[in-house]
Design a protein around this motif. Structure first.
Motif, PDB file in Angstrom:
ATOM      1  N   GLY A 273       0.780  -1.220   0.028  1.00 20.86           N
ATOM      2  CA  GLY A 273      -0.221   0.135   0.279  1.00 20.86           C
ATOM      3  C   GLY A 273       0.544   1.338  -0.072  1.00 20.86           C
ATOM      4  N   THR A 274       1.804   1.196  -0.392  1.00 14.45           N
ATOM      5  CA  THR A 274       2.272   2.311  -0.986  1.00 14.45           C
ATOM      6  C   THR A 274       3.012   3.659  -1.172  1.00 14.45           C
ATOM      7  OG1 THR A 274       3.271   1.977  -3.082  1.00 14.45           O
ATOM      8  CG2 THR A 274       5.052   1.167  -1.000  1.00 14.45           C
ATOM      9  N   ARG A 275       0.910   4.020  -2.303  1.00 10.80           N
ATOM     10  CA  ARG A 275       0.357   4.589  -2.466  1.00 10.80           C
ATOM     11  C   ARG A 275      -0.584   5.385  -1.691  1.00 10.80           C
ATOM     12  NH1 ARG A 275      -2.834   3.526  -7.508  1.00 10.80           N
ATOM     13  NH2 ARG A 275      -3.544   1.347  -6.006  1.00 10.80           N
ATOM     14  N   LEU A 276      -0.167   4.167  -0.215  1.00 11.57           N
ATOM     15  CA  LEU A 276      -1.410   5.319   0.930  1.00 11.57           C
ATOM     16  C   LEU A 276      -1.147   5.285   1.785  1.00 11.57           C
ATOM     17  CD1 LEU A 276      -5.173   2.558   1.012  1.00 11.57           C
ATOM     18  CD2 LEU A 276      -4.749   5.361   0.877  1.00 11.57           C
ATOM     19  N   LYS A 277       0.579   6.177   1.790  1.00 11.31           N
ATOM     20  CA  LYS A 277       1.072   6.691   3.018  1.00 11.31           C
ATOM     21  C   LYS A 277       0.503   7.989   3.043  1.00 11.31           C
ATOM     22  CE  LYS A 277       5.831   4.136   1.859  1.00 11.31           C
ATOM     23  NZ  LYS A 277       6.290   3.866   3.688  1.00 11.31           N
ATOM     24  N   PRO A 278       0.611   8.322   4.556  1.00 11.68           N
ATOM     25  CA  PRO A 278       1.329   7.481   5.391  1.00 11.68           C
ATOM     26  C   PRO A 278       0.877   6.423   6.092  1.00 11.68           C
ATOM     27  CG  PRO A 278       0.517   9.529   6.336  1.00 11.68           C
ATOM     28  CD  PRO A 278      -0.367  10.025   4.465  1.00 11.68           C
ATOM     29  N   PHE A 279      -0.892   7.261   5.690  1.00 11.98           N
ATOM     30  CA  PHE A 279      -1.733   6.255   6.652  1.00 11.98           C
ATOM     31  C   PHE A 279      -0.612   4.274   6.909  1.00 11.98           C
ATOM     32  CE2 PHE A 279      -4.233   2.180   6.424  1.00 11.98           C
ATOM     33  CZ  PHE A 279      -5.165   2.878   7.775  1.00 11.98           C
ATOM     34  N   THR A 280      -0.086   3.819   5.528  1.00 13.73           N
ATOM     35  CA  THR A 280       0.659   2.497   5.632  1.00 13.73           C
ATOM     36  C   THR A 280       1.786   2.138   5.936  1.00 13.73           C
ATOM     37  OG1 THR A 280       0.670   3.288   3.183  1.00 13.73           O
ATOM     38  CG2 THR A 280      -1.078   1.652   3.663  1.00 13.73           C
ATOM     39  N   ASP A 281       2.300   3.690   6.425  1.00 17.52           N
ATOM     40  CA  ASP A 281       3.686   3.425   7.175  1.00 17.52           C
ATOM     41  C   ASP A 281       3.199   3.019   8.470  1.00 17.52           C
ATOM     42  OD1 ASP A 281       5.264   4.969   5.359  1.00 17.52           O
ATOM     43  OD2 ASP A 281       4.540   6.324   6.630  1.00 17.52           O
ATOM     44  N   LYS A 282       2.141   2.524   8.863  1.00 18.33           N
ATOM     45  CA  LYS A 282       1.310   2.373  10.400  1.00 18.33           C
ATOM     46  C   LYS A 282       0.774   1.153   9.917  1.00 18.33           C
ATOM     47  CE  LYS A 282       3.185   5.886  13.220  1.00 18.33           C
ATOM     48  NZ  LYS A 282       2.617   6.727  14.247  1.00 18.33           N
ATOM     49  N   HIS A 283       0.009   0.608   9.096  1.00 16.24           N
ATOM     50  CA  HIS A 283      -1.108   0.169   9.311  1.00 16.24           C
ATOM     51  C   HIS A 283      -1.042  -0.751   7.699  1.00 16.24           C
ATOM     52  CE1 HIS A 283      -3.363   2.421  12.388  1.00 16.24           C
ATOM     53  NE2 HIS A 283      -2.205   3.781  11.748  1.00 16.24           N
ATOM     54  N   PRO A 284      -2.060  -1.338   8.060  1.00 10.28           N
ATOM     55  CA  PRO A 284      -2.494  -2.470   6.928  1.00 10.28           C
ATOM     56  C   PRO A 284      -2.952  -1.891   4.951  1.00 10.28           C
ATOM     57  CG  PRO A 284      -3.520  -3.773   7.744  1.00 10.28           C
ATOM     58  CD  PRO A 284      -2.625  -2.548   8.372  1.00 10.28           C
ATOM     59  N   LYS A 285      -3.141  -1.722   4.266  1.00 12.15           N
ATOM     60  CA  LYS A 285      -3.904  -1.032   3.572  1.00 12.15           C
ATOM     61  C   LYS A 285      -5.826  -1.053   3.808  1.00 12.15           C
ATOM     62  CE  LYS A 285      -3.797  -2.910  -0.691  1.00 12.15           C
ATOM     63  NZ  LYS A 285      -3.196  -3.541  -2.192  1.00 12.15           N
ATOM     64  N   ALA A 286      -5.639  -2.732   4.113  1.00 11.98           N
ATOM     65  CA  ALA A 286      -6.996  -3.237   3.864  1.00 11.98           C
ATOM     66  C   ALA A 286      -8.089  -2.652   4.893  1.00 11.98           C
ATOM     67  CB  ALA A 286      -7.085  -4.527   4.447  1.00 11.98           C
ATOM     68  N   LEU A 287      -6.911  -2.138   6.200  1.00 13.47           N
ATOM     69  CA  LEU A 287      -8.092  -1.038   7.195  1.00 13.47           C
ATOM     70  C   LEU A 287      -8.097   0.203   7.086  1.00 13.47           C
ATOM     71  CD1 LEU A 287      -6.157  -2.774  10.349  1.00 13.47           C
ATOM     72  CD2 LEU A 287      -8.531  -3.868   9.054  1.00 13.47           C
ATOM     73  N   ALA A 288      -7.971   0.944   5.600  1.00 20.40           N
ATOM     74  CA  ALA A 288      -7.982   2.400   5.587  1.00 20.40           C
ATOM     75  C   ALA A 288     -10.203   2.604   5.709  1.00 20.40           C
ATOM     76  CB  ALA A 288      -7.757   2.796   4.628  1.00 20.40           C
ATOM     77  N   VAL A 289     -10.059   3.473   6.446  1.00 17.67           N
ATOM     78  CA  VAL A 289     -11.245   4.032   6.584  1.00 17.67           C
ATOM     79  C   VAL A 289     -11.968   4.878   5.361  1.00 17.67           C
ATOM     80  CG1 VAL A 289     -13.028   4.550   8.278  1.00 17.67           C
ATOM     81  CG2 VAL A 289     -11.168   3.546   8.584  1.00 17.67           C
ATOM     82  N   VAL A 290     -13.598   3.879   4.761  1.00 18.40           N
ATOM     83  CA  VAL A 290     -14.038   5.415   3.820  1.00 18.40           C
ATOM     84  C   VAL A 290     -15.204   5.348   4.685  1.00 18.40           C
ATOM     85  CG1 VAL A 290     -15.702   5.440   1.915  1.00 18.40           C
ATOM     86  CG2 VAL A 290     -13.271   4.283   2.376  1.00 18.40           C
ATOM     87  N   ASN A 291     -15.769   6.798   5.500  1.00 16.49           N
ATOM     88  CA  ASN A 291     -17.216   6.745   5.465  1.00 16.49           C
ATOM     89  C   ASN A 291     -16.940   4.843   6.905  1.00 16.49           C
ATOM     90  OD1 ASN A 291     -17.800   8.921   4.920  1.00 16.49           O
ATOM     91  ND2 ASN A 291     -18.497   7.549   3.247  1.00 16.49           N
ATOM     92  N   GLY A 292     -16.574   5.002   8.287  1.00 14.37           N
ATOM     93  CA  GLY A 292     -16.489   4.129   9.142  1.00 14.37           C
ATOM     94  C   GLY A 292     -16.606   2.864   8.689  1.00 14.37           C
ATOM     95  N   LYS A 293     -16.544   2.275   7.948  1.00 17.73           N
ATOM     96  CA  LYS A 293     -16.684   1.097   7.390  1.00 17.73           C
ATOM     97  C   LYS A 293     -14.633   1.029   6.855  1.00 17.73           C
ATOM     98  CE  LYS A 293     -20.887  -1.056   7.139  1.00 17.73           C
ATOM     99  NZ  LYS A 293     -22.124  -1.058   6.576  1.00 17.73           N
ATOM    100  N   THR A 294     -13.796  -0.295   7.215  1.00 20.42           N
ATOM    101  CA  THR A 294     -13.276  -0.057   6.165  1.00 20.42           C
ATOM    102  C   THR A 294     -13.088  -0.636   4.443  1.00 20.42           C
ATOM    103  OG1 THR A 294     -12.023  -2.663   7.345  1.00 20.42           O
ATOM    104  CG2 THR A 294     -11.357  -0.967   8.876  1.00 20.42           C
ATOM    105  N   LEU A 295     -12.259  -1.276   3.944  1.00 18.63           N
ATOM    106  CA  LEU A 295     -11.877  -1.477   2.668  1.00 18.63           C
ATOM    107  C   LEU A 295     -12.240  -3.058   3.124  1.00 18.63           C
ATOM    108  CD1 LEU A 295      -9.095   0.297   1.404  1.00 18.63           C
ATOM    109  CD2 LEU A 295     -11.513   0.911   0.796  1.00 18.63           C
TER     110      LEU A 295
END
Length: 238
Positions: free
Chosen positions: A11-33
């Motif tokens: 998930g390098t394109r989702l930095k800085p979130f993916t510096d500490k988390h997997p991209k699968a746990l990025a949140v969109v309106n209260g729910k993870t991907l």
């Protein structure tokens, strides 16, 4: 029908979130991907999943445990030692699909759509290709090429000019791949590669002798949530 969700990427394109988390746990309106795609597939009758993990894999597995797997049957394909890319990841999970005769779903965790997935399943079951690939006419830099019968015949990078042609065709339409596949289990007997490899390269190798078809869902909502700015776009749509 079973499904594999590809969630092992860095998930390098989702930095800085993916510096500490997997991209699968990025949140969109209260729910993870991850939750959104489990719910999307479950809405089409799929309740048996395998999810590959690598980057911050413990966070992802803890998330599933804390949510009781969202009441689904979920197995983990652990790629903690080495991320195997799309093709290698699928091959490692072959055991999950062993002895299955029905087609299965392969889906990137970082795409969101409201496409008519039931229609894609119906097309695959009717035409019985080796694989059906969800595509749209959106602009991107890399495209699959399909002939006049919607069969995969090549790949193109419009930035570098690189092309890979599997089948010569008088006509070829370029379509953007959505990261969603329906695959017949016969594919496993055709895979000669081992270790880390891209399923795109595998499809291009197999396209000359096997039917790999497109399913165009350009009329649906779709967001590739691969970049930080895509989160805001996704939240405005989903």
């Amino acid at each position: 029908m079973k499904a594999m969700i590809l969630a092992a990427g860095l998930g390098t394109r989702l930095k800085p979130f993916t510096d500490k988390h997997p991209k699968a746990l990025a949140v969109v309106n209260g729910k993870t991907l991850l939750q959104r795609n489990i719910e999307f597939l479950s809405g089409h009758g799929i309740d048996d999943f395998i999810i590959n993990v690598h980057h911050f894999s413990n966070q992802l597995m803890s998330f599933l445990k804390d949510n009781n797997n969202f009441e689904k049957k979920i197995c983990i394909s652990d790629e903690s030692e080495e991320v195997l890319e799309t093709g290698g990841g699928l091959l490692k999970a072959e055991w999950f699909f062993k002895n299955e005769s029905a087609p299965f779903v392969l889906m990137n965790v970082d795409v969101l759509t409201d496409m008519d997935f039931g229609a894609m399943i119906d097309q695959h079951k009717k035409l019985k290709p080796l694989a059906t690939l969800a595509v749209t006419n959106r602009k991107t830099s890399r495209y699959f090429l399909f002939d006049g019968e919607d069969r995969l015949c090549g790949w193109r990078n419009t930035v570098t000019g690189e092309e890979k042609i599997s089948v010569d065709s008088d006509k070829s339409d370029q379509k953007a791949f959505s990261g969603i596949h329906i695959i017949s289990p016969e594919i496993f007997a055709l895979i000669k590669r081992r270790g880390k490899f891209s399923i795109v390269d595998l499809y291009l190798e197999l396209a000359a002798d096997h039917s790999i078809l497109s399913f165009d869902h350009s009329d649906s909502k779709f967001v590739d949530v691969g970049k930080s700015e895509s989160i805001e776009i996704a939240e405005s749509i989903f």
